[in-house]
Write an enzyme that holds these catalytic residues in place. Structure first.
Site, PDB file in Angstrom:
ATOM      1  N   GLN A  11       0.825  -1.204   0.000  1.00  0.00           N
ATOM      2  CA  GLN A  11       0.000   0.000   0.000  1.00  0.00           C
ATOM      3  C   GLN A  11       0.863   1.259   0.000  1.00  0.00           C
ATOM      4  OE1 GLN A  11      -3.300  -0.812   2.451  1.00  0.00           O
ATOM      5  NE2 GLN A  11      -4.106   1.265   2.412  1.00  0.00           N
TER       6      GLN A  11
ATOM      7  N   SER B  59       3.762  -6.598   2.759  1.00  0.00           N
ATOM      8  CA  SER B  59       2.430  -6.529   3.364  1.00  0.00           C
ATOM      9  C   SER B  59       1.389  -7.098   2.405  1.00  0.00           C
ATOM     10  CB  SER B  59       2.109  -5.098   3.799  1.00  0.00           C
ATOM     11  OG  SER B  59       0.940  -5.057   4.599  1.00  0.00           O
TER      12      SER B  59
ATOM     13  N   ARG C 242      -9.716  -7.982   3.839  1.00  0.00           N
ATOM     14  CA  ARG C 242      -8.572  -7.542   4.656  1.00  0.00           C
ATOM     15  C   ARG C 242      -8.556  -6.033   4.793  1.00  0.00           C
ATOM     16  NH1 ARG C 242      -2.959  -6.261   3.649  1.00  0.00           N
ATOM     17  NH2 ARG C 242      -1.502  -7.200   5.163  1.00  0.00           N
TER      18      ARG C 242
ATOM     19  N   HIS D 155      -0.187  -3.498  11.233  1.00  0.00           N
ATOM     20  CA  HIS D 155       0.904  -4.369  11.693  1.00  0.00           C
ATOM     21  C   HIS D 155       1.314  -4.115  13.143  1.00  0.00           C
ATOM     22  CE1 HIS D 155       1.284  -6.142   7.761  1.00  0.00           C
ATOM     23  NE2 HIS D 155       1.332  -4.942   7.225  1.00  0.00           N
TER      24      HIS D 155
ATOM     25  N   GLN E  85       0.471 -12.149   9.995  1.00  0.00           N
ATOM     26  CA  GLN E  85       0.976 -10.948   9.317  1.00  0.00           C
ATOM     27  C   GLN E  85       0.156  -9.704   9.657  1.00  0.00           C
ATOM     28  OE1 GLN E  85      -0.244  -9.591   5.675  1.00  0.00           O
ATOM     29  NE2 GLN E  85       1.685  -9.871   4.585  1.00  0.00           N
TER      30      GLN E  85
END
Length: 309
Positions: free
Chosen positions: A10, A93, A118, A202, A251
């Site tokens: 991203q 990611s 997600r 994260h 993750q």
């Protein structure tokens, strides 16, 4: 020579990305068509002629960047540069989903739907204004981790992205991240600044999103990848579908160990990294990590033509 295909995350999104590929390569256009069908909407119209603020919304940016990466890969394959020329795949990611799709571990339609889920789950995990992320430039990972621990003061503040030897991103509660910025400056960071992101990715605050992804991933078949996938949270290659499933869940709250992942691939013999999809951010990081390696960013028909020159 050993080559790795790497896929961006991203932040790389731009209006118009992948359009020239779709116009030049039927296989690339088919990717956007399939993603549109999987999501039940014309995401391709948003990507090519929409509003950048809407494209940047996490739920849109994630499947859009994946679609652009896989379209670029299909164009490469049409010109004879297929996955058989890669020793490893990896992604930053959300780019890890692109890597898994590229390697045949996830279908394109499933990948698009998973990234839509997600993106929404990560956005909804923390109310707007509660969390933040900041880039600490000029500090190594160990120092940045110590800064985050000192800044936490009972709140969440974690090293979220270990991007390269002098760029670490911290994530957590807004006040804690703001403290980390000031502590980092006092510790000699060249720059420390809050990032314009919509949620603290994260870190432990993303646990609600991890629960959502555990349920979503359990409903999707994961095949053994055709080439090893170097995963973010382990910084090593993984081939077993069960482990891939567990590590994709981990993750969401875990650190993106990109610097270590590149070093692992370099140690495994990779000398050339092809960044497939939008932007050149990963190429820049890789040049700072593996200084003897060569990089190529492949996002347009011109980039592919240069491979044949």
């Amino acid at each position: 020579m050993s080559r790795a295909f790497v896929f961006p995350g991203q932040g790389a999104q731009t209006i118009g990305m992948g359009k020239a590929l779709a116009e030049a390569y039927p296989a690339a256009k088919a990717v956007f068509d399939e993603v549109d069908a999987a999501l039940g909407e014309k995401l391709s119209s948003l990507i090519w002629e929409g509003d950048i603020a809407e494209l940047t919304l996490t739920q849109n940016a994630q499947p859009a960047l994946m679609a652009t990466s896989i379209a670029a890969l299909r164009a490469l394959e049409a010109e004879g540069f297929g996955l058989d020329q890669a020793s490893f795949v990896a992604g930053h990611s959300l780019g890890e989903y692109s890597a898994l799709c590229a390697a045949g571990s996830l279908t394109l339609s499933d990948t698009a739907r998973l990234l839509r889920i997600r993106g929404r789950a990560m956005q909804e995990a923390v109310p707007v204004g509660i969390g933040a992320m900041a880039a600490l430039l000029g500090l190594d990972f160990e120092t940045a981790t110590a800064v985050a621990a000192e800044a936490a003061q009972g709140e969440v503040c974690q090293a979220a992205n270990d991007n390269d030897p002098a760029q670490v991103v911290v994530s957590g509660h807004k006040a804690a991240v703001e403290r980390a910025v000031e502590i980092a400056k006092a510790r000699g960071a060249k720059r420390a600044l809050l990032l314009p992101v919509s949620a603290p990715f994260h870190c432990a605050l993303m646990q609600p999103a991890a629960h959502v992804m555990a349920e979503a991933l359990a409903a999707v078949p994961i095949a053994k990848p055709q080439v090893p996938v170097v995963v973010n949270v382990r910084a090593e290659a993984v081939m077993e579908p069960d482990r891939i499933l567990d590590l994709l869940i981990a993750q969401v709250t875990g650190s993106v160990r990109w610097r270590e992942s590149v070093l692992w691939m370099e140690k495994a013999g990779v000398t050339e990294f092809w960044e497939i999809g939008a932007g050149k951010a990963l190429s820049g990081m890789i040049k700072r990590i593996a200084q003897g390696a060569t990089t190529r960013a492949i996002a347009t028909p011109e980039d592919i033509a240069a491979l044949k020159a």
